[in-house]
Scaffold this motif. Structure first.
Motif, PDB file in Angstrom:
ATOM      1  N   LEU A 159       0.864  -1.181   0.000  1.00  0.00           N
ATOM      2  CA  LEU A 159       0.000   0.000   0.000  1.00  0.00           C
ATOM      3  C   LEU A 159       0.901   1.232   0.000  1.00  0.00           C
ATOM      4  O   LEU A 159       1.860   1.290   0.778  1.00  0.00           O
ATOM      5  CB  LEU A 159      -0.889   0.004   1.243  1.00  0.00           C
ATOM      6  CG  LEU A 159      -1.913   1.141   1.337  1.00  0.00           C
ATOM      7  CD1 LEU A 159      -3.154   0.661   2.089  1.00  0.00           C
ATOM      8  CD2 LEU A 159      -1.373   2.379   2.027  1.00  0.00           C
ATOM      9  N   VAL A 160       0.610   2.176  -0.885  1.00  0.00           N
ATOM     10  CA  VAL A 160       1.398   3.414  -0.919  1.00  0.00           C
ATOM     11  C   VAL A 160       0.479   4.618  -0.768  1.00  0.00           C
ATOM     12  O   VAL A 160      -0.613   4.655  -1.341  1.00  0.00           O
ATOM     13  CB  VAL A 160       2.231   3.551  -2.227  1.00  0.00           C
ATOM     14  CG1 VAL A 160       3.518   2.799  -2.145  1.00  0.00           C
ATOM     15  CG2 VAL A 160       1.450   3.097  -3.447  1.00  0.00           C
ATOM     16  N   ALA A 161       0.924   5.579   0.022  1.00  0.00           N
ATOM     17  CA  ALA A 161       0.145   6.811   0.233  1.00  0.00           C
ATOM     18  C   ALA A 161       1.077   7.892   0.754  1.00  0.00           C
ATOM     19  O   ALA A 161       2.113   7.594   1.365  1.00  0.00           O
ATOM     20  CB  ALA A 161      -0.964   6.570   1.251  1.00  0.00           C
ATOM     21  N   ARG A 162       0.698   9.145   0.505  1.00  0.00           N
ATOM     22  CA  ARG A 162       1.464  10.253   1.074  1.00  0.00           C
ATOM     23  C   ARG A 162       0.930  10.570   2.466  1.00  0.00           C
ATOM     24  O   ARG A 162      -0.288  10.566   2.676  1.00  0.00           O
ATOM     25  CB  ARG A 162       1.343  11.485   0.187  1.00  0.00           C
ATOM     26  CG  ARG A 162       2.146  11.336  -1.086  1.00  0.00           C
ATOM     27  CD  ARG A 162       2.066  12.571  -1.924  1.00  0.00           C
ATOM     28  NE  ARG A 162       3.102  12.523  -2.950  1.00  0.00           N
ATOM     29  CZ  ARG A 162       3.449  13.566  -3.696  1.00  0.00           C
ATOM     30  NH1 ARG A 162       2.830  14.723  -3.546  1.00  0.00           N
ATOM     31  NH2 ARG A 162       4.413  13.445  -4.587  1.00  0.00           N
ATOM     32  N   VAL A 163       1.851  10.840   3.385  1.00  0.00           N
ATOM     33  CA  VAL A 163       1.444  11.221   4.744  1.00  0.00           C
ATOM     34  C   VAL A 163       2.253  12.438   5.199  1.00  0.00           C
ATOM     35  O   VAL A 163       3.432  12.581   4.849  1.00  0.00           O
ATOM     36  CB  VAL A 163       1.667  10.066   5.765  1.00  0.00           C
ATOM     37  CG1 VAL A 163       0.672   8.944   5.556  1.00  0.00           C
ATOM     38  CG2 VAL A 163       3.097   9.534   5.731  1.00  0.00           C
ATOM     39  N   THR A 182       6.392  -4.714   6.667  1.00  0.00           N
ATOM     40  CA  THR A 182       7.559  -3.919   6.296  1.00  0.00           C
ATOM     41  C   THR A 182       7.049  -2.512   6.024  1.00  0.00           C
ATOM     42  O   THR A 182       6.035  -2.348   5.335  1.00  0.00           O
ATOM     43  CB  THR A 182       8.218  -4.480   5.016  1.00  0.00           C
ATOM     44  OG1 THR A 182       8.556  -5.837   5.261  1.00  0.00           O
ATOM     45  CG2 THR A 182       9.479  -3.729   4.663  1.00  0.00           C
ATOM     46  N   VAL A 183       7.725  -1.519   6.571  1.00  0.00           N
ATOM     47  CA  VAL A 183       7.317  -0.134   6.347  1.00  0.00           C
ATOM     48  C   VAL A 183       8.493   0.591   5.719  1.00  0.00           C
ATOM     49  O   VAL A 183       9.617   0.497   6.202  1.00  0.00           O
ATOM     50  CB  VAL A 183       7.007   0.597   7.682  1.00  0.00           C
ATOM     51  CG1 VAL A 183       6.509   2.019   7.404  1.00  0.00           C
ATOM     52  CG2 VAL A 183       6.000  -0.158   8.503  1.00  0.00           C
ATOM     53  N   ALA A 184       8.220   1.316   4.639  1.00  0.00           N
ATOM     54  CA  ALA A 184       9.263   2.195   4.095  1.00  0.00           C
ATOM     55  C   ALA A 184       8.719   3.608   4.126  1.00  0.00           C
ATOM     56  O   ALA A 184       7.525   3.837   3.900  1.00  0.00           O
ATOM     57  CB  ALA A 184       9.619   1.783   2.678  1.00  0.00           C
ATOM     58  N   GLY A 190       9.288  19.024   2.261  1.00  0.00           N
ATOM     59  CA  GLY A 190       8.520  19.433   3.440  1.00  0.00           C
ATOM     60  C   GLY A 190       8.388  18.266   4.410  1.00  0.00           C
ATOM     61  O   GLY A 190       9.095  17.259   4.280  1.00  0.00           O
ATOM     62  N   ASP A 191       7.449  18.395   5.372  1.00  0.00           N
ATOM     63  CA  ASP A 191       7.245  17.294   6.323  1.00  0.00           C
ATOM     64  C   ASP A 191       6.237  16.318   5.731  1.00  0.00           C
ATOM     65  O   ASP A 191       5.165  16.045   6.299  1.00  0.00           O
ATOM     66  CB  ASP A 191       6.766  17.846   7.675  1.00  0.00           C
ATOM     67  CG  ASP A 191       7.909  18.545   8.412  1.00  0.00           C
ATOM     68  OD1 ASP A 191       9.085  18.205   8.151  1.00  0.00           O
ATOM     69  OD2 ASP A 191       7.632  19.458   9.209  1.00  0.00           O
ATOM     70  N   LEU A 192       6.598  15.810   4.573  1.00  0.00           N
ATOM     71  CA  LEU A 192       5.728  14.929   3.802  1.00  0.00           C
ATOM     72  C   LEU A 192       6.559  13.718   3.369  1.00  0.00           C
ATOM     73  O   LEU A 192       7.722  13.872   2.965  1.00  0.00           O
ATOM     74  CB  LEU A 192       5.252  15.701   2.552  1.00  0.00           C
ATOM     75  CG  LEU A 192       4.259  15.020   1.631  1.00  0.00           C
ATOM     76  CD1 LEU A 192       2.886  14.907   2.292  1.00  0.00           C
ATOM     77  CD2 LEU A 192       4.104  15.804   0.317  1.00  0.00           C
ATOM     78  N   SER A 193       5.967  12.532   3.490  1.00  0.00           N
ATOM     79  CA  SER A 193       6.660  11.318   3.038  1.00  0.00           C
ATOM     80  C   SER A 193       5.673  10.431   2.318  1.00  0.00           C
ATOM     81  O   SER A 193       4.459  10.586   2.455  1.00  0.00           O
ATOM     82  CB  SER A 193       7.212  10.526   4.235  1.00  0.00           C
ATOM     83  OG  SER A 193       8.279  11.202   4.840  1.00  0.00           O
ATOM     84  N   SER A 194       6.227   9.488   1.567  1.00  0.00           N
ATOM     85  CA  SER A 194       5.392   8.435   1.001  1.00  0.00           C
ATOM     86  C   SER A 194       5.589   7.236   1.908  1.00  0.00           C
ATOM     87  O   SER A 194       6.723   6.812   2.144  1.00  0.00           O
ATOM     88  CB  SER A 194       5.854   8.115  -0.414  1.00  0.00           C
ATOM     89  OG  SER A 194       5.200   6.955  -0.871  1.00  0.00           O
ATOM     90  N   ILE A 195       4.492   6.731   2.455  1.00  0.00           N
ATOM     91  CA  ILE A 195       4.605   5.525   3.290  1.00  0.00           C
ATOM     92  C   ILE A 195       4.286   4.321   2.414  1.00  0.00           C
ATOM     93  O   ILE A 195       3.354   4.355   1.613  1.00  0.00           O
ATOM     94  CB  ILE A 195       3.705   5.596   4.551  1.00  0.00           C
ATOM     95  CG1 ILE A 195       4.032   4.436   5.488  1.00  0.00           C
ATOM     96  CG2 ILE A 195       2.219   5.616   4.221  1.00  0.00           C
ATOM     97  CD1 ILE A 195       3.532   4.618   6.907  1.00  0.00           C
ATOM     98  N   VAL A 196       5.121   3.295   2.533  1.00  0.00           N
ATOM     99  CA  VAL A 196       4.957   2.084   1.720  1.00  0.00           C
ATOM    100  C   VAL A 196       4.849   0.909   2.691  1.00  0.00           C
ATOM    101  O   VAL A 196       5.803   0.597   3.394  1.00  0.00           O
ATOM    102  CB  VAL A 196       6.183   1.890   0.784  1.00  0.00           C
ATOM    103  CG1 VAL A 196       5.959   0.715  -0.151  1.00  0.00           C
ATOM    104  CG2 VAL A 196       6.495   3.153   0.003  1.00  0.00           C
ATOM    105  N   LEU A 232      -3.027  11.271   6.678  1.00  0.00           N
ATOM    106  CA  LEU A 232      -3.111  10.939   5.258  1.00  0.00           C
ATOM    107  C   LEU A 232      -3.167  12.223   4.433  1.00  0.00           C
ATOM    108  O   LEU A 232      -3.899  13.148   4.763  1.00  0.00           O
ATOM    109  CB  LEU A 232      -4.376  10.099   5.025  1.00  0.00           C
ATOM    110  CG  LEU A 232      -4.616   9.592   3.609  1.00  0.00           C
ATOM    111  CD1 LEU A 232      -3.521   8.621   3.181  1.00  0.00           C
ATOM    112  CD2 LEU A 232      -5.980   8.885   3.522  1.00  0.00           C
ATOM    113  N   ALA A 233      -2.361  12.279   3.362  1.00  0.00           N
ATOM    114  CA  ALA A 233      -2.346  13.491   2.521  1.00  0.00           C
ATOM    115  C   ALA A 233      -2.557  13.106   1.065  1.00  0.00           C
ATOM    116  O   ALA A 233      -1.671  13.276   0.232  1.00  0.00           O
ATOM    117  CB  ALA A 233      -1.010  14.216   2.699  1.00  0.00           C
ATOM    118  N   GLY A 234      -3.712  12.534   0.756  1.00  0.00           N
ATOM    119  CA  GLY A 234      -3.985  12.171  -0.650  1.00  0.00           C
ATOM    120  C   GLY A 234      -4.613  10.794  -0.738  1.00  0.00           C
ATOM    121  O   GLY A 234      -5.118  10.253   0.249  1.00  0.00           O
TER     122      GLY A 234
END
Ligand code: FAD
Length: 363
Positions: A159-163, A182-184, A190-196, A232-234
């Protein structure tokens, strides 16, 4: 040149966000520049990857990959996949080098020494001197050409999403192997990442169905608040984890590129990079054949492409599957082994340098 794509033209000109953030190596960036695509990606949408860290469960131990001796030069750049697609489509239109036939699927492919024939979903037929298929890792054209594939189903989904998160990421990508997940975290601007997240498919389905608030709370707890509270950002996107490797990359007047040739597990972030490298190798083989006055589907040229691309991709494919297998297996021998592998990697600077050099290679 004719490009046949089943998505409608509007979706090619302005593709929707698909959750994928691609870690582009220096070599891929150079190839995208050559293709006049790099500057078409807004600078604010390219995020520098300064360091990559691998963590194992609750162990405080981290294996770190960071550039050595090149101050300020990042390991790679993270760029959203849909913006790469948009930039490449713009570049193709700008160069006026190909006719794009959008919104129509290829239904059948046949080739012979005399030429190739594509049968399209709208009943039209297209003749070609060389057919190149890049129709996903589950390529229908590959199957129709009778090319077998080594396939490995990891039995999990991603699962991929921006947070957004409270604590800064410092430009560091983190791959964290916990029990059963497993989390990537891939650092964006900015203070934004893609969580995988890698989990069994039912758990991924449940996370897709959660409210945004419940999802934020869930990923905050899964990451033990390491980055503080997350939101969640998207949109959220899920992908099945199946790796594929075609037994042959070429046939009579036929070649496979991209995921259709090599469908990598995303854990080592090499699929797109390899695909671009492969397309470049095939392009060179075609140009060489033309320069020598030969047919663009010259079997010798196609074979050289196949050999070079296998050399570049097979070791990475095998190593990536081994890593993915080791880190998604929660039985105790695998858990012990991955702790040992991390320590060994940390104790052996050449191993770290090799991985870092592969990301940073510019050639
Ligand atoms: C979650 C995730 C993260 C990733 N992260 C990275 C990363 O960090 N770095 C990296 O290098 N790679 C990464 N990858 C891999 C990368 O996304 C793929 O390798 C790459 O997108 C494959 O491109 P492709 O063009 O070969 O195939 P695709 O992107 O699958 O495109 C195939 C195209 O063919 C079209 N098509 C299919 N069938 C037909 C037909 N019959 N007729 C006409 N058109 C057809 C489709 O519509 C589609 O447009 C990641 C992948 C995932 C899932």
């Amino acid at each position: 040149m004719l490009l046949v794509e089943r998505s409608p033209e509007a979706a090619l000109a302005d593709p929707a966000f698909d959750g994928r953030e691609i870690a582009l190596t220096h070599r891929s960036q150079a190839l995208l520049r050559e293709l006049d695509a790099w500057d078409r990606i807004p600078a604010g949408d390219r995020a520098p990857l300064r360091e990559a860290r691998v963590l194992d469960g609750a162990s405080p131990f981290a294996l770190s990959f960071a550039p050595e001796g090149r101050a300020g030069v990042p390991l790679g750049m993270l760029v959203p996949n849909h913006l790469i697609r948009r930039a490449l489509f713009d570049a193709v239109r700008g160069a006026d080098c190909a006719t794009v036939l959008a919104g129509v699927a290829v239904e059948a492919v046949e080739t012979s020494p005399a030429g190739g024939v594509l049968r399209l979903a709208d009943g039209r037929q297209v003749r070609a001197r060389l057919v190149v298929a890049a129709d996903t890792r589950f390529s229908q054209a590959r199957r129709q050409m009778g090319i077998a594939t080594t396939q490995r189903d990891f039995g999990k989904s991603m699962l991929v999403a921006r947070v957004t998160h409270e604590k800064p990421h410092g430009g560091i990508a983190t791959e964290w192997f916990g029990h059963g997940q497993t989390v990537a975290m891939l650092p964006l601007n900015g203070d934004l990442s893609s969580i995988v997240l890698t989990l069994p498919a039912p758990a991924i389905e449940a996370m897709l169905a959660m409210s945004p608030e419940a999802f934020g709370a869930d990923v905050t707890s899964r990451t033990a608040s390491r980055w503080g509270a997350m939101a969640l950002a998207g949109t959220r996107h899920a992908y099945p984890l199946v790796a594929t490797y075609a037994h042959r990359f070429v046939g009579t007047r036929f070649a496979l590129i991209g995921d259709a040739a090599v469908g990598m597990h995303p854990v080592t972030a090499h699929g797109f990079n390899l695909g671009l490298g492969g397309a470049h190798l095939l392009g060179s083989a075609i140009r060489t054949a033309q320069a020598r006055g030969r047919d663009i589907a010259d079997p010798g040229g196609l074979l050289r492409y196949e050999m070079a691309h296998r050399r570049a991709s097979w070791p990475l494919f095998a190593a990536t599957n081994a890593i993915a297998g080791l880190y998604t297996d929660d039985r105790s021998p695998a858990r012990l082994l991955r702790g040992a592998v991390l320590r060994l990697g940390a104790a052996l600077p050449p191993v770290r340098r090799l991985v870092t050099a592969r990301l940073m290679e510019a050639g």
